[in-house]
Structure formats: structure tokens, C-alpha cells
Write a protein that holds these residues in place. Sequence first.
Motif, PDB file in Angstrom:
ATOM      1  N   GLY A  36       0.846  -1.192   0.000  1.00  0.00           N
ATOM      2  CA  GLY A  36       0.000   0.000   0.000  1.00  0.00           C
ATOM      3  C   GLY A  36       0.881   1.241   0.000  1.00  0.00           C
ATOM      4  O   GLY A  36       1.988   1.227   0.545  1.00  0.00           O
ATOM      5  N   GLU A  37       0.408   2.301  -0.620  1.00  0.00           N
ATOM      6  CA  GLU A  37       1.213   3.519  -0.782  1.00  0.00           C
ATOM      7  C   GLU A  37       0.552   4.706  -0.100  1.00  0.00           C
ATOM      8  O   GLU A  37      -0.653   4.706   0.146  1.00  0.00           O
ATOM      9  CB  GLU A  37       1.389   3.825  -2.274  1.00  0.00           C
ATOM     10  CG  GLU A  37       2.094   2.711  -3.024  1.00  0.00           C
ATOM     11  CD  GLU A  37       2.170   2.970  -4.524  1.00  0.00           C
ATOM     12  OE1 GLU A  37       1.566   3.955  -5.002  1.00  0.00           O
ATOM     13  OE2 GLU A  37       2.823   2.172  -5.216  1.00  0.00           O
ATOM     14  N   GLU A  59      -3.322   4.070  -0.450  1.00  0.00           N
ATOM     15  CA  GLU A  59      -3.641   3.956  -1.869  1.00  0.00           C
ATOM     16  C   GLU A  59      -3.173   2.618  -2.408  1.00  0.00           C
ATOM     17  O   GLU A  59      -2.189   2.050  -1.934  1.00  0.00           O
ATOM     18  CB  GLU A  59      -2.927   5.049  -2.669  1.00  0.00           C
ATOM     19  CG  GLU A  59      -3.508   6.408  -2.500  1.00  0.00           C
ATOM     20  CD  GLU A  59      -2.774   7.458  -3.319  1.00  0.00           C
ATOM     21  OE1 GLU A  59      -2.075   7.116  -4.292  1.00  0.00           O
ATOM     22  OE2 GLU A  59      -2.907   8.644  -2.962  1.00  0.00           O
ATOM     23  N   ALA A  60      -3.885   2.178  -3.429  1.00  0.00           N
ATOM     24  CA  ALA A  60      -3.508   0.994  -4.197  1.00  0.00           C
ATOM     25  C   ALA A  60      -3.666   1.357  -5.664  1.00  0.00           C
ATOM     26  O   ALA A  60      -4.578   2.094  -6.031  1.00  0.00           O
ATOM     27  CB  ALA A  60      -4.402  -0.185  -3.834  1.00  0.00           C
ATOM     28  N   THR A  61      -2.784   0.848  -6.505  1.00  0.00           N
ATOM     29  CA  THR A  61      -2.756   1.276  -7.906  1.00  0.00           C
ATOM     30  C   THR A  61      -3.726   0.542  -8.808  1.00  0.00           C
ATOM     31  O   THR A  61      -3.910   0.935  -9.952  1.00  0.00           O
ATOM     32  CB  THR A  61      -1.332   1.131  -8.467  1.00  0.00           C
ATOM     33  OG1 THR A  61      -0.904  -0.224  -8.291  1.00  0.00           O
ATOM     34  CG2 THR A  61      -0.366   2.066  -7.752  1.00  0.00           C
ATOM     35  N   SER A  62      -4.365  -0.518  -8.310  1.00  0.00           N
ATOM     36  CA  SER A  62      -5.301  -1.280  -9.144  1.00  0.00           C
ATOM     37  C   SER A  62      -6.382  -1.913  -8.270  1.00  0.00           C
ATOM     38  O   SER A  62      -6.211  -2.041  -7.054  1.00  0.00           O
ATOM     39  CB  SER A  62      -4.551  -2.379  -9.905  1.00  0.00           C
ATOM     40  OG  SER A  62      -4.064  -3.349  -8.997  1.00  0.00           O
ATOM     41  N   GLY A  63      -7.459  -2.341  -8.928  1.00  0.00           N
ATOM     42  CA  GLY A  63      -8.528  -3.036  -8.219  1.00  0.00           C
ATOM     43  C   GLY A  63      -8.036  -4.292  -7.505  1.00  0.00           C
ATOM     44  O   GLY A  63      -8.357  -4.498  -6.323  1.00  0.00           O
ATOM     45  N   PRO A  64      -7.256  -5.139  -8.183  1.00  0.00           N
ATOM     46  CA  PRO A  64      -6.747  -6.327  -7.497  1.00  0.00           C
ATOM     47  C   PRO A  64      -5.876  -5.992  -6.275  1.00  0.00           C
ATOM     48  O   PRO A  64      -5.929  -6.697  -5.269  1.00  0.00           O
ATOM     49  CB  PRO A  64      -5.923  -7.039  -8.580  1.00  0.00           C
ATOM     50  CG  PRO A  64      -6.587  -6.634  -9.861  1.00  0.00           C
ATOM     51  CD  PRO A  64      -7.001  -5.199  -9.633  1.00  0.00           C
ATOM     52  N   TRP A  96     -12.725   2.039  -3.637  1.00  0.00           N
ATOM     53  CA  TRP A  96     -12.571   2.479  -2.252  1.00  0.00           C
ATOM     54  C   TRP A  96     -13.201   1.404  -1.373  1.00  0.00           C
ATOM     55  O   TRP A  96     -14.411   1.230  -1.351  1.00  0.00           O
ATOM     56  CB  TRP A  96     -13.273   3.806  -2.061  1.00  0.00           C
ATOM     57  CG  TRP A  96     -13.285   4.390  -0.676  1.00  0.00           C
ATOM     58  CD1 TRP A  96     -12.743   3.877   0.466  1.00  0.00           C
ATOM     59  CD2 TRP A  96     -13.894   5.631  -0.311  1.00  0.00           C
ATOM     60  NE1 TRP A  96     -12.974   4.716   1.517  1.00  0.00           N
ATOM     61  CE2 TRP A  96     -13.670   5.801   1.069  1.00  0.00           C
ATOM     62  CE3 TRP A  96     -14.598   6.600  -1.003  1.00  0.00           C
ATOM     63  CZ2 TRP A  96     -14.140   6.914   1.758  1.00  0.00           C
ATOM     64  CZ3 TRP A  96     -15.060   7.701  -0.307  1.00  0.00           C
ATOM     65  CH2 TRP A  96     -14.825   7.860   1.053  1.00  0.00           C
ATOM     66  N   VAL A  97     -12.358   0.680  -0.664  1.00  0.00           N
ATOM     67  CA  VAL A  97     -12.853  -0.316   0.282  1.00  0.00           C
ATOM     68  C   VAL A  97     -12.682   0.257   1.679  1.00  0.00           C
ATOM     69  O   VAL A  97     -11.609   0.727   2.048  1.00  0.00           O
ATOM     70  CB  VAL A  97     -12.118  -1.671   0.142  1.00  0.00           C
ATOM     71  CG1 VAL A  97     -12.514  -2.620   1.268  1.00  0.00           C
ATOM     72  CG2 VAL A  97     -12.410  -2.295  -1.209  1.00  0.00           C
ATOM     73  N   LEU A  98     -13.772   0.214   2.438  1.00  0.00           N
ATOM     74  CA  LEU A  98     -13.782   0.689   3.810  1.00  0.00           C
ATOM     75  C   LEU A  98     -13.916  -0.518   4.726  1.00  0.00           C
ATOM     76  O   LEU A  98     -14.788  -1.360   4.518  1.00  0.00           O
ATOM     77  CB  LEU A  98     -14.967   1.636   3.995  1.00  0.00           C
ATOM     78  CG  LEU A  98     -15.174   2.226   5.382  1.00  0.00           C
ATOM     79  CD1 LEU A  98     -15.719   3.632   5.257  1.00  0.00           C
ATOM     80  CD2 LEU A  98     -16.104   1.381   6.229  1.00  0.00           C
ATOM     81  N   MET A 109      -7.927   3.026  -1.056  1.00  0.00           N
ATOM     82  CA  MET A 109      -8.491   3.786  -2.171  1.00  0.00           C
ATOM     83  C   MET A 109      -7.546   3.781  -3.370  1.00  0.00           C
ATOM     84  O   MET A 109      -6.331   3.728  -3.190  1.00  0.00           O
ATOM     85  CB  MET A 109      -8.722   5.237  -1.740  1.00  0.00           C
ATOM     86  CG  MET A 109      -9.486   5.383  -0.444  1.00  0.00           C
ATOM     87  SD  MET A 109      -9.514   7.082   0.175  1.00  0.00           S
ATOM     88  CE  MET A 109     -11.016   7.633  -0.584  1.00  0.00           C
ATOM     89  N   ASN A 110      -8.126   3.885  -4.560  1.00  0.00           N
ATOM     90  CA  ASN A 110      -7.267   4.141  -5.709  1.00  0.00           C
ATOM     91  C   ASN A 110      -6.950   5.638  -5.713  1.00  0.00           C
ATOM     92  O   ASN A 110      -7.647   6.435  -5.069  1.00  0.00           O
ATOM     93  CB  ASN A 110      -7.875   3.628  -7.020  1.00  0.00           C
ATOM     94  CG  ASN A 110      -9.100   4.395  -7.477  1.00  0.00           C
ATOM     95  OD1 ASN A 110      -9.244   5.586  -7.219  1.00  0.00           O
ATOM     96  ND2 ASN A 110      -9.987   3.706  -8.161  1.00  0.00           N
ATOM     97  N   PRO A 111      -5.871   6.061  -6.381  1.00  0.00           N
ATOM     98  CA  PRO A 111      -5.439   7.467  -6.297  1.00  0.00           C
ATOM     99  C   PRO A 111      -6.498   8.475  -6.739  1.00  0.00           C
ATOM    100  O   PRO A 111      -6.643   9.531  -6.116  1.00  0.00           O
ATOM    101  CB  PRO A 111      -4.214   7.518  -7.219  1.00  0.00           C
ATOM    102  CG  PRO A 111      -3.691   6.120  -7.229  1.00  0.00           C
ATOM    103  CD  PRO A 111      -4.910   5.238  -7.130  1.00  0.00           C
TER     104      PRO A 111
END
Length: 133
Positions: A36-37, A59-64, A96-98, A109-111
Motif C-alpha cells: 500500500g502507498e 492507496e492501491a494502484t489497481s482493483g486487485p 474504495w474499500v472501507l 483507495m485508488n489514487p
Amino acid sequence: MEQIAALSARKKNVTRLTRNSKLFKTILKAIHDKKGEHIVSLDLRKIDEAVADFFIICEATSGPQVRAIADNVEDLVKQECGEYVYHHEGRQNLQWVLLDFVNIVVHVMNPETRKFYKLEEMWSDAMLQEHQD
């Protein structure tokens, strides 16, 4: 209104956490494990309207990768802390997963979604701490 009342009521019955708590550290470890970033935590303990003690945002760069981080947080917290997620949202579209652990709410979240919603600005009264990637 019922949901807000329910969230307020549940918060009063729980012990407050710190950044040194096992749950907090386990969540950070799980995020780091899956790369995660831009990880930050917001300390909400001094904000009366807040429904949790902390938000942890990454942040994560992709759905997977969003899915992998969220799954790893749930699994590691279950393994190391014996706690289960109280509520989760966003697993369908993976932008966005909560994950709500009552005292700590994790936002993966994605960026683009993170830039749009600007949670750090919305909760600008909270003390922000960065956690190195």
C-alpha cells in the motif's frame, strides 16, 4: 439519523486506542505487506463528531491490489488480534474499500478516488501522521 445514533452509541462503549495498540500496528503491517502507498493515519480522538479513534488511509494502484490489501488487513487482524471487521463496503467496484474495526476505520483507495474525496482535508482538525511506504 438512526445510523448516526447507533454509531455514537457504540463508540461510548469501547476502550480508546493509541497508535501503539496492537490493532493499529497490525493494520499498518498488513497494508505494508501488500505494498500500500501513501499511508497516513488521522487521530480523531479529540473530535467529538468522529465515529472512530483513527482513520488509516492508503492507496492501491489497481482493483486487485485494493482487494489484496483489504483482504490482508482482515486476515492479519483476525490472526494476530482475534478481531473481526464490524462492517465493510466497496468490495464490488474496488475503488474504495472501507473496513470498520469500530475504533479504527481503514480506507483503501485508488489514487483518483482519494484525490476526489480528500478525506485528509475533510478531517483537517485531526492530527495526521504519515507512515512510510
